[in-house]
Design a protein around this motif. Structure first.
Motif, PDB file in Angstrom:
ATOM      1  N   MET A 210       0.855  -1.180   0.000  1.00  0.00           N
ATOM      2  CA  MET A 210       0.000   0.000   0.000  1.00  0.00           C
ATOM      3  C   MET A 210       0.888   1.226   0.000  1.00  0.00           C
ATOM      4  SD  MET A 210      -1.456   0.172   3.898  1.00  0.00           S
ATOM      5  CE  MET A 210      -0.372   0.188   5.329  1.00  0.00           C
ATOM      6  N   SER A 211       0.349   2.328  -0.505  1.00  0.00           N
ATOM      7  CA  SER A 211       1.122   3.564  -0.548  1.00  0.00           C
ATOM      8  C   SER A 211       0.200   4.751  -0.368  1.00  0.00           C
ATOM      9  CB  SER A 211       1.881   3.678  -1.875  1.00  0.00           C
ATOM     10  OG  SER A 211       0.980   3.857  -2.951  1.00  0.00           O
ATOM     11  N   GLU A 212       0.815   5.909  -0.138  1.00  0.00           N
ATOM     12  CA  GLU A 212       0.038   7.134   0.035  1.00  0.00           C
ATOM     13  C   GLU A 212       0.885   8.330  -0.375  1.00  0.00           C
ATOM     14  OE1 GLU A 212      -2.733   9.306   0.032  1.00  0.00           O
ATOM     15  OE2 GLU A 212      -3.394   7.477   1.075  1.00  0.00           O
ATOM     16  N   THR A 213       0.210   9.299  -0.977  1.00  0.00           N
ATOM     17  CA  THR A 213       0.795  10.610  -1.208  1.00  0.00           C
ATOM     18  C   THR A 213       0.072  11.573  -0.280  1.00  0.00           C
ATOM     19  OG1 THR A 213       1.257  10.067  -3.531  1.00  0.00           O
ATOM     20  CG2 THR A 213       1.287  12.405  -2.915  1.00  0.00           C
ATOM     21  N   PHE A 214       0.724  11.988   0.776  1.00  0.00           N
ATOM     22  CA  PHE A 214       0.066  12.766   1.820  1.00  0.00           C
ATOM     23  C   PHE A 214      -0.195  14.210   1.386  1.00  0.00           C
ATOM     24  CE2 PHE A 214       2.528   9.533   4.249  1.00  0.00           C
ATOM     25  CZ  PHE A 214       1.451   8.831   4.758  1.00  0.00           C
ATOM     26  N   LYS A 216      -0.523  16.494  -1.875  1.00  0.00           N
ATOM     27  CA  LYS A 216      -0.736  16.291  -3.302  1.00  0.00           C
ATOM     28  C   LYS A 216      -0.117  17.381  -4.174  1.00  0.00           C
ATOM     29  CE  LYS A 216      -3.534  12.735  -2.574  1.00  0.00           C
ATOM     30  NZ  LYS A 216      -3.380  12.390  -1.165  1.00  0.00           N
ATOM     31  N   ASP A 242       4.703   8.467  -4.775  1.00  0.00           N
ATOM     32  CA  ASP A 242       4.325   8.106  -3.413  1.00  0.00           C
ATOM     33  C   ASP A 242       5.184   8.843  -2.400  1.00  0.00           C
ATOM     34  OD1 ASP A 242       6.619   5.734  -2.536  1.00  0.00           O
ATOM     35  OD2 ASP A 242       6.349   6.170  -4.666  1.00  0.00           O
ATOM     36  N   ASP A 243       4.577   9.227  -1.295  1.00  0.00           N
ATOM     37  CA  ASP A 243       5.330   9.748  -0.160  1.00  0.00           C
ATOM     38  C   ASP A 243       5.757   8.630   0.782  1.00  0.00           C
ATOM     39  OD1 ASP A 243       5.203  12.461  -0.874  1.00  0.00           O
ATOM     40  OD2 ASP A 243       3.240  12.697   0.055  1.00  0.00           O
ATOM     41  N   THR A 245       5.504   4.083   1.053  1.00  0.00           N
ATOM     42  CA  THR A 245       5.054   2.784   0.557  1.00  0.00           C
ATOM     43  C   THR A 245       5.463   1.704   1.550  1.00  0.00           C
ATOM     44  OG1 THR A 245       5.140   3.388  -1.787  1.00  0.00           O
ATOM     45  CG2 THR A 245       5.291   1.053  -1.271  1.00  0.00           C
ATOM     46  N   THR A 262       9.388   5.785   3.892  1.00  0.00           N
ATOM     47  CA  THR A 262       8.619   7.021   3.990  1.00  0.00           C
ATOM     48  C   THR A 262       9.555   8.214   4.084  1.00  0.00           C
ATOM     49  OG1 THR A 262       6.936   8.240   5.229  1.00  0.00           O
ATOM     50  CG2 THR A 262       8.457   6.872   6.510  1.00  0.00           C
TER      51      THR A 262
END
Length: 388
Positions: A210-214, A216, A242-243, A245, A262
Motif C-alpha cells: 500500500m502507498s500514500e501521497t500525503f 498532493k 508516493d510519499d 510505501t 517514507t
C-alpha cells in the motif's frame, strides 16, 4: 592496463560522493589501476565548470553523449535522475565503456531488461550503486548468516525512514515527478532495503503493498512553467509519486518480510533499519549507528544470552577496515562509496564480475514493480522471475 579513466554524468549530491570515492580509492586502497578523473558532465555550464574545478576533474562537458564519444574515457558513472539512466547506460555499453549507475537502475522492468541486455552483449563491467552492501557491518551480517549462526531465517523486517518532506511547504523537487524519478519513497528508499534483503536472505516470491501521497501539491518558484497560479500568487505543482510505501513479502526460502519507506517520519533523517530473526539467533543493523551490528545467539550459555553490540572496526577481522584506521576509529557514510569504487577497480583490472550488477538492479526493479502492481490490484502479486 593503465589508469581507469572516468567520465561522470551528474555533479551534485551523488557526483560529489562518487568523486570523493575515486580519490579515496587511489589514496587508501592503492589499486593496481587507479582512477583518473577525466570529465564531469552537467547541463548547466557555469555550475558544472565550477564543480570540475572544485572536485578536481580534468575537464567538463555539457552533453553526456560527448563524454561517451571521447576516446579517453573507460568508465561512465551515471548519477543523474532515473529517467536518463537507460539511454546513457545503453549508449555507454554500445561504445564499449564500463558502466556504474545510481539506483534505482531504471524507471521500470522493461527498461532495466534493455540495459542488462546492452551491457551483457557488449561484455563491459556493469554495477548498480547499492552502497549499503559495502558497509562493514553489513558484510559481517552476511558472514554471520552464511556461517549458519542464526539458523533458518524466519523473518526480515526493514524500514527506511526520512522526514525531508514532512513539512507541507517543502518545495517541489525532481524526485516528486514520476516521469523523472519513476517513483517516490518506494524506488528511492525501498530499493535499498530490497537489495539488502536479496543480499542477506534471498529472493522475493510474492508481495502485497500500500502507498500514500500525503501532500498532493508542492510550492515551486513563481516562474516555473510547470506550476499553476493560485489565489495567493503561489505556484503549485502536482506531486505524482508516493510519499510512503509499505509492503509485506514472502521470500523463496519461506521467510516473511515487512518493509516500509517514507519521507514523512518526523525526526528521522536517514534511519535505515534491518532486523533478521532465525531459528538460532538474530541480527540488527541501524545505519544511523553504521559501525555497529547487534547479534543474538541461542548457542550462548543461557545465563549470558542477550544481544551483543559488535563494534565493526577491527582491521584484521572486518572487511574493508584494513585500509582505514586503528580499531575503534569510526568510518562514515562516504566510506561505503570508496569500498564500492575499490571493488569496481579490482573487477575491471582482473576482468571478473562485480556485484551488485545490472542483473541485481533488474531483480530489485521486479520487486518494486510487483509492489506497484499489488497496490493497483489490491491483492498479492508474484514477483517476476527472469532467466538470464
Amino acid at each position: 592496463m593503465g589508469d581507469i579513466r572516468v567520465g561522470m554524468i551528474g555533479y551534485k549530491f551523488m557526483g560529489k560522493a562518487h568523486t570523493q570515492a575515486y580519490k579515496n580509492t587511489n589514496f587508501y586502497f592503492n589499486p593496481k589501476t587507479p582512477f583518473q578523473l577525466k570529465a564531469i558532465c552537467g547541463r548547466n555550464e557555469k555550475n558544472v565548470k565550477s564543480a570540475a574545478h572544485t572536485y578536481g576533474w580534468e575537464s567538463y562537458e555539457t552533453d553526456w553523449q560527448s563524454v561517451i564519444d571521447r576516446d579517453d574515457i573507460d568508465l561512465i558513472d551515471i548519477g543523474t535522475p532515473s529517467n536518463t539512466h537507460k539511454d546513457i547506460a545503453i549508449k555507454a555499453a554500445n561504445a564499449g565503456k564500463h558502466v556504474l549507475t545510481e539506483k534505482p537502475m531504471a524507471l521500470n522492468v522493461r527498461d532495466a531488461k534493455e540495459m542488462l541486455k546492452a551491457v551483457t552483449d557488449s561484455g563491459v563491467q556493469h554495477m548498480v550503486s547499492f552502497t549499503y552492501r559495502r558497509v562493514p557491518a553489513i558484510s559481517l551480517a552476511k558472514r554471520i548468516i552464511s556461517e549458519g549462526r542464526i539458523g533458518k531465517v524466519y523473518h526480515i523486517r526493514a524500514n527506511y525512514l526520512q522526514d525531508w518532506l514532512a513539512d507541507p511547504q517543502s518545495p517541489f523537487a525532481w524526485r516528486l515527478d514520476k516521469n523523472v524519478a519513476g517513483s517516490g519513497a518506494h524506488g528511492d528508499l525501498n530499493a535499498h532495503i530490497i537489495d539488502l534483503t536479496r543480499y542477506l536472505v534471498g529472493e522475493f516470491d510474492e508481495v502485497v503493498g500500500m502507498s500514500e501521497t500525503f501532500v498532493k501539491e508542492r510550492p515551486v518558484e513563481e516562474d516555473s512553467t510547470n506550476g499553476k497560479n493560485t489565489n495567493n500568487n503561489v505556484s503549485l505543482r502536482d506531486v505524482t509519486v508516493d510519499d510512503a510505501t509499505l509492503f509485506l513479502a514472502r521470500l523463496d526460502n519461506g521467510a516473511l518480510g515487512s518493509f516500509e519507506a517514507t519521507r514523512y517520519a518526523t525526526g528521522r533523517k536517514n534511519n535505515e533499519y534491518i532486523e533478521i530473526n532465525g531459528s538460532m539467533g538474530s541480527i540488527v543493523f541501524n545505519f544511523e549507528r553504521m559501525n555497529e551490528l547487534q547479534f543474538f545467539s541461542k548457542e550462548d550459555e543461557h545465563h549470558l544470552q542477550g544481544y551483543r553490540n559488535i563494534l565493526v572496526t577491527e582491521p584484521e577481522s572486518h572487511e574493508y577496515m584494513n585500509a582505514w584506521w586503528p580499531p575503534g576509529h569510526l568510518i562514515g557514510y562516504e566510506h561505503a562509496f570508496t569500498h564500492q569504487a575499490s571493488d569496481l577497480a579490482r573487477a575491471i583490472t582482473q576482468q571478473q564480475p562485480v556485484y551488485p550488477n545490472f542483473e541485481d538492479g533488474l531483480r530489485c526493479q521486479q520487486v518494486l514493480e510487483a509492489v506497484d502492481n499489488s497496490i493497483k490490484s489490491r491483492t498479492w502479486e508474484k514477483v517476476e522471475k527472469t532467466n538470464f
